[in-house]
Motif scaffolding. Structure first.
Motif, PDB file in Angstrom:
ATOM      1  N   ASP A 242       0.824  -1.211   0.000  1.00  0.00           N
ATOM      2  CA  ASP A 242       0.000   0.000   0.000  1.00  0.00           C
ATOM      3  C   ASP A 242       0.860   1.262   0.000  1.00  0.00           C
ATOM      4  N   ALA A 243       2.006   1.242   0.677  1.00  0.00           N
ATOM      5  CA  ALA A 243       2.901   2.401   0.677  1.00  0.00           C
ATOM      6  C   ALA A 243       3.503   2.616  -0.709  1.00  0.00           C
ATOM      7  N   LEU A 244       3.873   1.532  -1.386  1.00  0.00           N
ATOM      8  CA  LEU A 244       4.408   1.667  -2.737  1.00  0.00           C
ATOM      9  C   LEU A 244       3.337   2.154  -3.706  1.00  0.00           C
ATOM     10  N   ALA A 245       2.115   1.666  -3.547  1.00  0.00           N
ATOM     11  CA  ALA A 245       1.020   2.126  -4.396  1.00  0.00           C
ATOM     12  C   ALA A 245       0.779   3.624  -4.198  1.00  0.00           C
ATOM     13  N   ALA A 246       0.778   4.068  -2.949  1.00  0.00           N
ATOM     14  CA  ALA A 246       0.575   5.500  -2.665  1.00  0.00           C
ATOM     15  C   ALA A 246       1.717   6.322  -3.242  1.00  0.00           C
ATOM     16  N   ARG A 247       2.920   5.823  -3.110  1.00  0.00           N
ATOM     17  CA  ARG A 247       4.069   6.555  -3.644  1.00  0.00           C
ATOM     18  C   ARG A 247       4.005   6.639  -5.169  1.00  0.00           C
ATOM     19  N   LEU A 248       3.574   5.568  -5.822  1.00  0.00           N
ATOM     20  CA  LEU A 248       3.444   5.600  -7.278  1.00  0.00           C
ATOM     21  C   LEU A 248       2.363   6.586  -7.702  1.00  0.00           C
ATOM     22  N   ARG A 249       1.222   6.543  -7.019  1.00  0.00           N
ATOM     23  CA  ARG A 249       0.128   7.479  -7.354  1.00  0.00           C
ATOM     24  C   ARG A 249       0.559   8.934  -7.241  1.00  0.00           C
ATOM     25  N   ALA A 250       1.461   9.221  -6.313  1.00  0.00           N
ATOM     26  CA  ALA A 250       1.924  10.598  -6.094  1.00  0.00           C
ATOM     27  C   ALA A 250       3.046  11.001  -7.053  1.00  0.00           C
ATOM     28  N   ALA A 251       3.610  10.045  -7.764  1.00  0.00           N
ATOM     29  CA  ALA A 251       4.741  10.319  -8.656  1.00  0.00           C
ATOM     30  C   ALA A 251       4.266  10.902  -9.985  1.00  0.00           C
ATOM     31  N   GLU A 252       5.182  11.561 -10.644  1.00  0.00           N
ATOM     32  CA  GLU A 252       4.902  12.087 -11.981  1.00  0.00           C
ATOM     33  C   GLU A 252       4.918  10.943 -12.990  1.00  0.00           C
ATOM     34  N   PRO A 253       3.976  10.935 -13.918  1.00  0.00           N
ATOM     35  CA  PRO A 253       4.026   9.917 -14.974  1.00  0.00           C
ATOM     36  C   PRO A 253       5.233  10.174 -15.894  1.00  0.00           C
ATOM     37  N   ARG A 254       5.878   9.106 -16.313  1.00  0.00           N
ATOM     38  CA  ARG A 254       7.046   9.234 -17.188  1.00  0.00           C
ATOM     39  C   ARG A 254       6.890   8.407 -18.460  1.00  0.00           C
ATOM     40  N   ALA A 255       5.740   7.768 -18.603  1.00  0.00           N
ATOM     41  CA  ALA A 255       5.434   7.009 -19.815  1.00  0.00           C
ATOM     42  C   ALA A 255       4.136   7.589 -20.379  1.00  0.00           C
ATOM     43  N   GLY A 256       4.227   8.776 -20.945  1.00  0.00           N
ATOM     44  CA  GLY A 256       3.020   9.477 -21.352  1.00  0.00           C
ATOM     45  C   GLY A 256       2.243   9.837 -20.109  1.00  0.00           C
ATOM     46  N   ALA A 257       0.980   9.445 -20.063  1.00  0.00           N
ATOM     47  CA  ALA A 257       0.138   9.709 -18.892  1.00  0.00           C
ATOM     48  C   ALA A 257       0.178   8.568 -17.881  1.00  0.00           C
TER      49      ALA A 257
ATOM     50  N   ASP B 253      -4.029  -1.342 -23.405  1.00  0.00           N
ATOM     51  CA  ASP B 253      -4.242   0.082 -23.598  1.00  0.00           C
ATOM     52  C   ASP B 253      -3.534   0.841 -22.486  1.00  0.00           C
ATOM     53  N   PRO B 254      -3.101   2.075 -22.744  1.00  0.00           N
ATOM     54  CA  PRO B 254      -2.369   2.818 -21.714  1.00  0.00           C
ATOM     55  C   PRO B 254      -3.198   2.980 -20.431  1.00  0.00           C
ATOM     56  N   PRO B 255      -2.726   2.387 -19.328  1.00  0.00           N
ATOM     57  CA  PRO B 255      -3.435   2.510 -18.052  1.00  0.00           C
ATOM     58  C   PRO B 255      -2.918   3.718 -17.275  1.00  0.00           C
ATOM     59  N   ALA B 256      -3.614   4.087 -16.221  1.00  0.00           N
ATOM     60  CA  ALA B 256      -3.134   5.162 -15.340  1.00  0.00           C
ATOM     61  C   ALA B 256      -1.861   4.720 -14.635  1.00  0.00           C
ATOM     62  N   GLU B 257      -1.844   3.464 -14.164  1.00  0.00           N
ATOM     63  CA  GLU B 257      -0.668   2.883 -13.530  1.00  0.00           C
ATOM     64  C   GLU B 257      -0.395   1.520 -14.156  1.00  0.00           C
ATOM     65  N   LEU B 258       0.876   1.202 -14.239  1.00  0.00           N
ATOM     66  CA  LEU B 258       1.307  -0.073 -14.791  1.00  0.00           C
ATOM     67  C   LEU B 258       2.443  -0.597 -13.922  1.00  0.00           C
ATOM     68  N   VAL B 259       2.376  -1.881 -13.590  1.00  0.00           N
ATOM     69  CA  VAL B 259       3.447  -2.528 -12.836  1.00  0.00           C
ATOM     70  C   VAL B 259       4.207  -3.429 -13.809  1.00  0.00           C
ATOM     71  N   VAL B 260       5.517  -3.248 -13.855  1.00  0.00           N
ATOM     72  CA  VAL B 260       6.385  -4.071 -14.684  1.00  0.00           C
ATOM     73  C   VAL B 260       7.343  -4.779 -13.744  1.00  0.00           C
TER      74      VAL B 260
ATOM     75  N   ALA C 212      13.834   4.748 -17.805  1.00  0.00           N
ATOM     76  CA  ALA C 212      13.509   6.077 -18.332  1.00  0.00           C
ATOM     77  C   ALA C 212      11.994   6.314 -18.332  1.00  0.00           C
ATOM     78  N   TYR C 213      11.216   5.251 -18.338  1.00  0.00           N
ATOM     79  CA  TYR C 213       9.754   5.343 -18.338  1.00  0.00           C
ATOM     80  C   TYR C 213       9.153   5.154 -16.948  1.00  0.00           C
ATOM     81  N   ALA C 214       9.971   4.772 -15.982  1.00  0.00           N
ATOM     82  CA  ALA C 214       9.473   4.405 -14.647  1.00  0.00           C
ATOM     83  C   ALA C 214       9.323   5.625 -13.750  1.00  0.00           C
ATOM     84  N   SER C 215       8.195   5.699 -13.096  1.00  0.00           N
ATOM     85  CA  SER C 215       7.974   6.735 -12.086  1.00  0.00           C
ATOM     86  C   SER C 215       8.556   6.315 -10.746  1.00  0.00           C
ATOM     87  N   LEU C 216       8.701   5.013 -10.539  1.00  0.00           N
ATOM     88  CA  LEU C 216       9.235   4.480  -9.295  1.00  0.00           C
ATOM     89  C   LEU C 216       9.952   3.167  -9.598  1.00  0.00           C
ATOM     90  N   LEU C 217      11.193   3.056  -9.134  1.00  0.00           N
ATOM     91  CA  LEU C 217      11.991   1.852  -9.331  1.00  0.00           C
ATOM     92  C   LEU C 217      12.237   1.189  -7.982  1.00  0.00           C
TER      93      LEU C 217
END
Length: 180
Positions: free
Chosen positions: A7-22, A104-111, A123-128
């Motif tokens: 949940d902390a990682l999810a919150a941190r990702l939601r607060a991050a700037e998108p780096r793969a388009g939106a 399709d481009p999602p709001a968040e994506l986990v790789v 380069a596309y990751a908002s959080l590593l």
């Protein structure tokens, strides 16, 4: 796991700037058996986000570098451009490529997977996130998961991991380190 909860990682990702388009991308990297998939699935559940597993992109036991190339070219670049990605899918049992999965481009994506945090992909990751575990624990987990299929390839795959991680220095660049 220690270092950060799903949940902390999810919150941190939601607060991050998108780096793969939106799209905000969470890259979960680490060696085989470290616990990447478990963490990625837990964070994805918190986000209601899709997960791309690099395991589907490797194309066989000698395919680590090719999987990273596919991740960037066939998944992250199209998503960043606002286009549908056709996620490659390797059938490990048949030993050949299966049909791709549209994404399709999602709001968040986990790789997740070895190489998810390589420089080109990061380069596309908002959080590593780097996931680590002791070597004996990783080996036991990986072999319990994949058993006889993985055993003859363990050293071969580990050598590819060694080469990639020495070059990429992913753990050192991670935003978060999780110990499992």
């Amino acid at each position: 796991m220690s270092g950060a909860s799903a949940d902390a990682l999810a919150a941190r990702l939601r607060a991050a700037e998108p780096r793969a388009g939106a799209t905000r991308v969470l890259a979960v990297d680490g060696r085989s058996g470290a616990g990447k998939s478990t963490l990625a699935e837990a964070v994805a559940a918190e986000l209601a986000a899709p997960v791309v597993h690099l395991e589907d992109l490797y194309g066989g036991w000698d395919g680590l570098a090719g999987g990273v190339d596919r991740l960037v070219a066939e998944v992250l670049a199209p998503i960043a451009a606002g286009r549908r990605a056709l996620v490659p899918r390797y059938d490990w049992h048949a030993g050949r490529w299966a049909g791709p999965v549209p994404l399709d481009p999602p709001a968040e994506l986990v790789v997740e997977g070895v190489g998810a945090g390589s420089r080109r992909a990061a380069a596309y990751a908002s959080l590593l996130v780097w996931v680590e575990a002791p070597d004996d624990v990783r080996r036991r987990r990986a072999l319990a998961r994949d058993g006889d299929t993985y055993l003859p390839h363990w050293d071969r795959w580990a050598a590819q991991e060694d080469d990639l991680l020495a070059r990429e220095r992913t753990a050192e660049r991670a935003d978060v380190v999780v110990t499992s």
